[in-house]
Structures are given as structure tokens and as C-alpha cells.
Design a protein around this motif. Structure first.
Motif, mmCIF file in Angstrom:
data_model
loop_
_atom_site.group_PDB
_atom_site.id
_atom_site.type_symbol
_atom_site.label_atom_id
_atom_site.label_comp_id
_atom_site.label_asym_id
_atom_site.label_seq_id
_atom_site.Cartn_x
_atom_site.Cartn_y
_atom_site.Cartn_z
ATOM 1 N N ALA A 184 0.752 -1.123 -0.088
ATOM 2 C CA ALA A 184 0.055 0.129 0.099
ATOM 3 C C ALA A 184 0.836 1.396 0.133
ATOM 4 O O ALA A 184 0.406 2.545 -0.275
ATOM 5 C CB ALA A 184 -1.040 0.030 1.092
ATOM 6 N N LEU A 233 2.327 7.671 1.883
ATOM 7 C CA LEU A 233 0.748 7.653 1.888
ATOM 8 C C LEU A 233 0.066 8.434 0.866
ATOM 9 O O LEU A 233 -0.946 8.653 0.983
ATOM 10 C CB LEU A 233 0.395 8.465 3.274
ATOM 11 N N ASN A 249 -0.827 6.831 -1.985
ATOM 12 C CA ASN A 249 -2.171 5.979 -2.174
ATOM 13 C C ASN A 249 -3.390 6.367 -1.170
ATOM 14 O O ASN A 249 -4.376 6.577 -1.734
ATOM 15 C CB ASN A 249 -1.956 4.380 -2.207
ATOM 16 N N LEU A 250 -3.030 6.420 0.016
ATOM 17 C CA LEU A 250 -3.929 6.707 0.812
ATOM 18 C C LEU A 250 -4.598 8.257 0.688
ATOM 19 O O LEU A 250 -5.986 8.558 0.846
ATOM 20 C CB LEU A 250 -3.711 6.576 2.054
ATOM 21 N N THR A 251 -3.836 8.919 0.266
ATOM 22 C CA THR A 251 -4.300 10.363 0.062
ATOM 23 C C THR A 251 -5.190 10.384 -1.249
ATOM 24 O O THR A 251 -6.190 10.987 -1.154
ATOM 25 C CB THR A 251 -3.097 11.304 -0.130
ATOM 26 N N THR A 303 -8.833 8.898 -0.421
ATOM 27 C CA THR A 303 -9.616 9.654 0.418
ATOM 28 C C THR A 303 -10.094 10.849 0.011
ATOM 29 O O THR A 303 -11.015 11.364 0.395
ATOM 30 C CB THR A 303 -8.978 9.725 1.940
ATOM 31 N N TYR A 348 -2.161 0.423 -5.091
ATOM 32 C CA TYR A 348 -3.264 1.360 -4.917
ATOM 33 C C TYR A 348 -4.484 0.270 -4.358
ATOM 34 O O TYR A 348 -5.171 0.632 -3.645
ATOM 35 C CB TYR A 348 -3.677 2.017 -6.218
ATOM 36 N N ALA A 370 -3.928 -0.528 -0.895
ATOM 37 C CA ALA A 370 -4.324 0.586 0.069
ATOM 38 C C ALA A 370 -5.859 0.410 0.133
ATOM 39 O O ALA A 370 -6.514 0.680 1.109
ATOM 40 C CB ALA A 370 -3.950 1.735 -0.542
ATOM 41 N N GLN A 371 -6.591 0.225 -1.007
ATOM 42 C CA GLN A 371 -8.140 0.155 -0.952
ATOM 43 C C GLN A 371 -8.564 -0.858 0.100
ATOM 44 O O GLN A 371 -9.462 -0.851 0.749
ATOM 45 C CB GLN A 371 -8.667 -0.094 -2.246
ATOM 46 N N VAL A 396 -8.450 -0.036 3.587
ATOM 47 C CA VAL A 396 -9.427 0.974 4.049
ATOM 48 C C VAL A 396 -10.761 -0.006 4.221
ATOM 49 O O VAL A 396 -11.651 0.202 4.953
ATOM 50 C CB VAL A 396 -9.958 1.951 3.005
#
Length: 295
Positions: free
Chosen positions: A42, A58, A60-62, A65, A269, A272-273, A276
């Protein structure tokens, strides 16, 4: 003799510690290790097959979201699906269980009938209900035309505003019988003396349910709600069977969105999904348990 007995007990104790080792090894290999790898991926831009990749932190998380409207829409669909299925399926399963809790020939037969869809494969269920929802030759529209209710015809899965609710109906039909069995087991564990005491106090049906049945069936309710929530988030094959691969935006949920991202060679990516996705399920399950404890 005492020293021999003590030595034998120590050997037995050491042997007993070996029994959990196979299960622990499987857990570490198939769950813990992949989870750690998912966290690592991730934080990268790995495409799934290249020998090299870059650490992106971070990013991918940015992106997930703040910028991914498609993923956000899939999350909204999933929440609508989960809320609808949890409420409708739990209520329906409890009502069926209250009706079928007595052990008679008729109730035993009906339990088997309601449980039957659960043993079918998700793909089979999806294709059956795809025929039912077909706007041209489907069972629902054909029945509506046959009885002169043509105005009630619909495109069902083709309507973006209602497609996810028709998916929820299929999910309820698929698993309500399974949850009914869980509720029946909970109801049959309630001591009959409590109902006899309530009858002596002049309690009506609603009072008996509110103060005897509902509090004592709460553990079964917790199981049903938690299991139904996980089912709704994992309705992957059901969605693909009803909506195609990939499904349209109206039927896209988190599991299918993650699968599509993996298919597009965006492994970092997609990882990372997935994180979440796991966090959202854990949060919803925790909220549900807290809510049911207070009920």
C-alpha cells in the motif's frame, strides 16, 4: 514415584503446547503475513509483476480519500446495501424464527424450504435473479403484464437509483433462511419457565417479546448482524453475476472496485483500498456490537 509423575506431567504439558502449532502456522501464513505484505504494498506504486517499484508513502491513501470519486461511490453503494440487508434480513429472519421455533412437521419442512437457497452457489443465484429482473422477458415484468399491472414494470438493475436495493433483495432471499436457523437456535435456548412466569403475570405477546425474548436472543442477534454485515461487503460473486464484469457504477461495491483495481495492474493502490476495506468492516462491526449491547 512422585518425581516420575511430575516428569510425566511436564512432558504432557509440553506436548499439549504442540497442538495449536498447525493452526497458528496456517493463521500466520494465510492471514498475518499477507496482511503485513498488503501494508507494505500500500506504500508503493507496484504494478503486480515488475521486479522493481517505488515507495510512495501515503500517496495512495491520500488519493483514495481525497480524489477517488469512483471508490467513494462504491463505498456509498456498499453502505446502502449493508444497511438495507442488515435491517431487512435481521427482521425477516427473526420473524420467521418466531413462527418456526416450535418443532412440528410443518415448521421442520418450512425450515428446510427457507434454508434451501443458502446451499446454492452465488453464481447460480445471481443468474436466476438476473432472469427475474430482466426488463423484457423477466419473471417480475411478465407477471405484472399478465395481471394488468403494466404500470408497475421496471428496469430494476438498469435503474441507477434503485439497482443496489434490488441487489439487497437478492441477498436477503439468498441468506435469510440461514440466519433464521441461527435465531431458532437462540430462541430454543430460552428457558420455558420464563415464559410461564410472564404468563402468570398477565404479560401479553409484545411484553413477553420485549422483556423475555429480545434480551435473551441478543447473542444470536449479534451473530446475525455481524455475519450479515460481512456478507454484504463480500457480495463479490453475486454482484458480478448480476451486473457483469466489471459491474456498472450502480452495482459497484468495494470488493468489486478493489478487484477492478487489481485487474488494472495497480497492486499498490488496490492494497491501500483493501486496508480501508478491512478498517471499514472492523469499524462497522464494532459500532454494531456497542449498539446491540445498549439495546
Amino acid at each position: 514415584m512422585s518425581s516420575t509423575r511430575s516428569a510425566r506431567k511436564r512432558r504432557t504439558a509440553r506436548t499439549l503446547w504442540l497442538f495449536p502449532v498447525p493452526a497458528l502456522a496456517l493463521y500466520l501464513f494465510f492471514f498475518a503475513y499477507p496482511t503485513v505484505q498488503a501494508v507494505q504494498y500500500a506504500l508503493t506504486d507496484w504494478d503486480g509483476y515488475s521486479a522493481t517499484f517505488h515507495t510512495v508513502g501515503l500517496r495512495n491513501l491520500t488519493r483514495l480519500t481525497a480524489h477517488d470519486d469512483v471508490f467513494r461511490h462504491a463505498a456509498e453503494n456498499n453502505l446502502k446495501l449493508t444497511l438495507t440487508v442488515v435491517l431487512v434480513q435481521t427482521a425477516l429472519a427473526l420473524l420467521l424464527a418466531l413462527y418456526l421455533a416450535r418443532t412440528t412437521r410443518a415448521s421442520t419442512l418450512l425450515r428446510a424450504v427457507f434454508f434451501l437457497p443458502t446451499v446454492l452457489s452465488s453464481v447460480s443465484v445471481a443468474f436466476v435473479w438476473r432472469f427475474v429482473y430482466d426488463p423484457d422477458s423477466g419473471l417480475l415484468n411478465s407477471a405484472a403484464r399478465a395481471v394488468g399491472w403494466g404500470s408497475l414494470q421496471s428496469v430494476y438493475l438498469g435503474d441507477p437509483s434503485t439497482a443496489v436495493f434490488w441487489l439487497a433483495l437478492t441477498q436477503v432471499w439468498f441468506h435469510a433462511g440461514q440466519m433464521t436457523v441461527v435465531f431458532i437456535a437462540g430462541l430454543q435456548a430460552i428457558p420455558r419457565e420464563l415464559y410461564e412466569a410472564a404468563d402468570l403475570d398477565g404479560a401479553g405477546r409484545w411484553t413477553r417479546f420485549r422483556y423475555v425474548t429480545w434480551p435473551l436472543v441478543a447473542p444470536a442477534t449479534g451473530i446475525v448482524v455481524a455475519y450479515t454485515t460481512v456478507q454484504s461487503f463480500k457480495a463479490f460473486d453475486l454482484v458480478l453475476g448480476l451486473g457483469g464484469n466489471p459491474p456498472g457504477p450502480a452495482l459497484d461495491i468495494l470488493s468489486t472496485r478493489i478487484y477492478t483495481t487489481f485487474s488494472n495492474d495497480e497492486f499498490g493502490y488496490a492494497a491501500a483500498q483493501s486496508l480501508v476495506f478491512m478498517a471499514l468492516i472492523a469499524l462497522l462491526t464494532w459500532v454494531q456490537r456497542r449498539t446491540l449491547r445498549r439495546a
